[in-house]
Design an enzyme around this catalytic site. Structure first.
Site, mmCIF file in Angstrom:
data_model
loop_
_atom_site.group_PDB
_atom_site.id
_atom_site.type_symbol
_atom_site.label_atom_id
_atom_site.label_comp_id
_atom_site.label_asym_id
_atom_site.label_seq_id
_atom_site.Cartn_x
_atom_site.Cartn_y
_atom_site.Cartn_z
ATOM 1 N N ARG A 55 -44.195 19.579 -1.871
ATOM 2 C CA ARG A 55 -42.788 19.680 -2.273
ATOM 3 C C ARG A 55 -42.003 18.620 -1.531
ATOM 4 O O ARG A 55 -42.530 17.935 -0.646
ATOM 5 C CB ARG A 55 -42.213 21.083 -2.099
ATOM 6 N N GLY A 56 -40.727 18.487 -1.890
ATOM 7 C CA GLY A 56 -39.916 17.397 -1.367
ATOM 8 C C GLY A 56 -39.913 16.316 -2.433
ATOM 9 O O GLY A 56 -40.972 15.895 -2.899
ATOM 10 N N ALA A 57 -38.718 15.873 -2.808
ATOM 11 C CA ALA A 57 -38.601 14.992 -3.969
ATOM 12 C C ALA A 57 -39.504 13.756 -3.897
ATOM 13 O O ALA A 57 -40.254 13.485 -4.842
ATOM 14 C CB ALA A 57 -37.133 14.610 -4.170
ATOM 15 N N ARG A 97 -41.712 20.608 -12.483
ATOM 16 C CA ARG A 97 -40.458 21.055 -11.851
ATOM 17 C C ARG A 97 -39.306 20.274 -12.469
ATOM 18 O O ARG A 97 -39.470 19.117 -12.833
ATOM 19 C CB ARG A 97 -40.493 20.849 -10.318
ATOM 20 N N GLN A 206 -38.583 26.581 4.148
ATOM 21 C CA GLN A 206 -39.154 25.271 4.443
ATOM 22 C C GLN A 206 -38.697 24.763 5.803
ATOM 23 O O GLN A 206 -39.420 24.007 6.457
ATOM 24 C CB GLN A 206 -38.747 24.260 3.347
ATOM 25 N N ASP A 247 -32.635 15.890 -3.748
ATOM 26 C CA ASP A 247 -33.550 15.926 -4.890
ATOM 27 C C ASP A 247 -33.022 15.109 -6.056
ATOM 28 O O ASP A 247 -33.779 14.721 -6.954
ATOM 29 C CB ASP A 247 -33.793 17.366 -5.327
ATOM 30 N N ASN A 257 -29.248 19.052 -3.609
ATOM 31 C CA ASN A 257 -30.290 19.297 -2.602
ATOM 32 C C ASN A 257 -30.530 20.798 -2.533
ATOM 33 O O ASN A 257 -29.867 21.584 -3.209
ATOM 34 C CB ASN A 257 -29.858 18.718 -1.238
ATOM 35 N N LYS A 258 -31.478 21.185 -1.727
ATOM 36 C CA LYS A 258 -31.874 22.593 -1.569
ATOM 37 C C LYS A 258 -30.665 23.506 -1.439
ATOM 38 O O LYS A 258 -29.701 23.177 -0.741
ATOM 39 C CB LYS A 258 -32.740 22.697 -0.309
#
Lengths: 360, 360
Positions: A55-57, A97, A206, A247, A257-258
């Protein structure tokens, strides 16, 4: 004497040549288990991305590039149509995603590489080899981008700075040393005393699981807090800067973002703490100007009601679980990119950076 | 026809006469198990308060009153000095938790009742009986206070209002129908369509475990979110008001409440959503004017690193775990008390309300 290279864990690697595969850290098991996942096919890669094993863009972009290679190489070995298998792999990965734009950016780049190679007359194994070169180039470029973000961002951090971050935009979110954490690693390697407050980042933690783990590994002092504590921590004068990843960033400078990032930005503004976003230009969605047009992934209720080993909400309760939020550009002090720092981001300044980076 | 009384669970009750004891919902087991805890002595009550088996500032006050009775009644049965046992019980309960001022308010009231009774010549069983009367009066007064807060607060809620709340300041935080949730229950009983977004409230998840549970029991529509989502939910126009409780309010109007409240207030201000605090006047610390002077309880790191059934942070990570934060009065739209609504709280307006309530 140059500063030592910062040490950080390796999120994912391609093993061997065209008969190789992807080896990645199975991030859902962190921090209590550090296991490697061997990904050998397109469906496994789609699953790994969907489950957040990777995960993580930026890391998703790198993983997707390799995922396309897995499809192409498999077809080459089976004597099937490699260009067709490439297209199918891209389609399958495209829907893994919805929010991180780096995924689509990497897949578009693989599609263009495939089309160019086909136009040159390549097919079969030589086409698959060309696609592997492209995926490796995406990874190498991500690594270099992280390094440059680290250099530009470290310039914003004085000796003694304590940085608050949300979610994980570290080495484990990229193919290199991270985005939000790259300035931290670089400043640390330069001998500056930097430390971090990490929001745990519900629902999937995370921050607690991954950011704390990788900073510990790198020897950077880190303190874990819950997401509701950032404003309190700032009011006590404990942090001098916020750095988060992203993201998707619009051409106008709004930052997706998150979930929880927007509240951190509001707390930072209230306390006069600079709020920086660190992201490669590949995170910028040049099609969009306003943040409200970014599609926000909604994830399963169980991530909130029983994502932590036991049921923490009553049976049948209604849940809302957006995975991301949008911080309006007005709250963003700067966006740290590989081509430099965009201060007080606006449409004009973002376009100027995109031009410098060859993205417009 | 008067509106039906709102239904809500009974947090704690005193059973029988002087030989009775306290029966309370064991809140640490919610929402998956609804069990009753029988508390028969002072150390058990101290433990129940410390473990958060009973929590919420007003409920802690009621529980502490009964805790004193347990000490006095035990001494009376044993033929020991009841006044001395009362003093010892007060001392033991005094240090059970540091932030909620209602605890000290209730214990001071029990101490004064004891002194007055001793001055009248009471001792032994008759002194213990007088203390039971006082504890029952504290409970009855809390129930009536909640009802009045509900009436005053419901006047702020139009038909169709969706309310965001943080932590639990409902029936399970009081001896009655709650503070922050009292206006919701009352508006619901009045036939207004009201609904609630509940922050899960890390680390101990009182929102997910308790607020969702009691609203479900009462038939009020509730949607669970994580603490990082409030700003996003507001930006989507999903909530029209915030109501939270408080553990201590200064005479100047600064509001101490569960960690995370301050960020909700910042998000509410940014989005123009009114931010209300519902609390009895016993929550006001008349000794303090500035919120920065409120002592903030720090709790164990394990609440964050493994409070949810499994370890969610790496071994040995540094943790900061303040249980409360302070929202400055400037961010507070109103404080809803039993004597009415204090709009735009200031020292002058708070003192006026305290005078009306006989607290100054």
């Amino acid at each position: 004497m140059p500063a030592p290279a910062p040490s950080h864990p390796e999120t994912l690697t391609w093993t061997g040549g065209l008969d190789g595969h992807v080896r990645m850290i199975e991030q859902t098991l962190l921090p209590t288990r550090h296991e490697l996942l061997e990904v050998r096919g397109v469906p496994e890669m789609v699953d790994a991305i969907r489950r957040l094993a990777v995960r993580g863009a930026p890391a998703i972009g790198v993983a997707a590039g390799y995922g396309v290679v897995l499809g192409a190489a498999g077809a080459a070995r089976a004597g099937a149509d490699v260009a067709q298998a490439t297209g199918e792999a891209i389609d399958a990965l495209w829907v893994s995603r919805p929010t991180a734009v780096n995924l689509f950016w990497a897949l578009d780049r693989m599609r263009a590489a495939c089309a160019a190679a086909v136009a040159e007359g390549l097919g079969g194994q030589s086409l698959a080899e060309r696609l592997l070169e492209e995926a490796l180039a995406i990874h190498a470029s991500d690594r270099e981008t992280c390094r440059l973000i680290g250099e530009h961002g470290a310039g914003l951090l004085e000796d003694g700075t304590c940085i608050l971050t949300h979610c994980n935009a570290g080495a484990l979110a990229t193919g290199g040393m991270g985005t939000a954490l790259a300035p931290v690693y670089t400043a640390h390697a330069q001998g500056k005393r930097v430390s971090v407050y990490a929001d745990e980042t519900r629902p999937l933690l995370q921050g607690a699981r991954i950011t704390c783990w990788e900073l510990q590994q790198a020897g950077v002092p880190v303190t874990l807090i819950t997401d509701g504590m950032a404003a309190r921590v700032m009011s006590e004068g404990r942090v001098q800067a916020v750095i988060v990843g992203s993201d998707r960033i619009t051409r106008g400078g709004d930052v997706c973002n998150k979930i929880g990032t927007f509240q951190v930005a509001l707390a930072a503004r209230h306390h006069g703490v600079p709020f920086h976003v660190a992201a490669p230009l590949s995170t910028v969605d040049t099609e969009l100007i306003e943040g409200r047009d970014i599609p926000i992934e909604e994830r399963a209720p169980e991530e909130i009601t029983c994502g932590l080993g036991r049921q923490t909400a009553p049976e049948g309760v209604q849940v809302y679980n957006p995975a991301f939020d949008v911080t309006p550009r007005d709250l963003v002090t700067s966006i740290i990119t590989e081509v430099g720092v965009v201060h007080a981001p606006s449409l004009e300044r973002m376009e100027e950076a995109l031009q410098r980076g060859g993205r417009m």
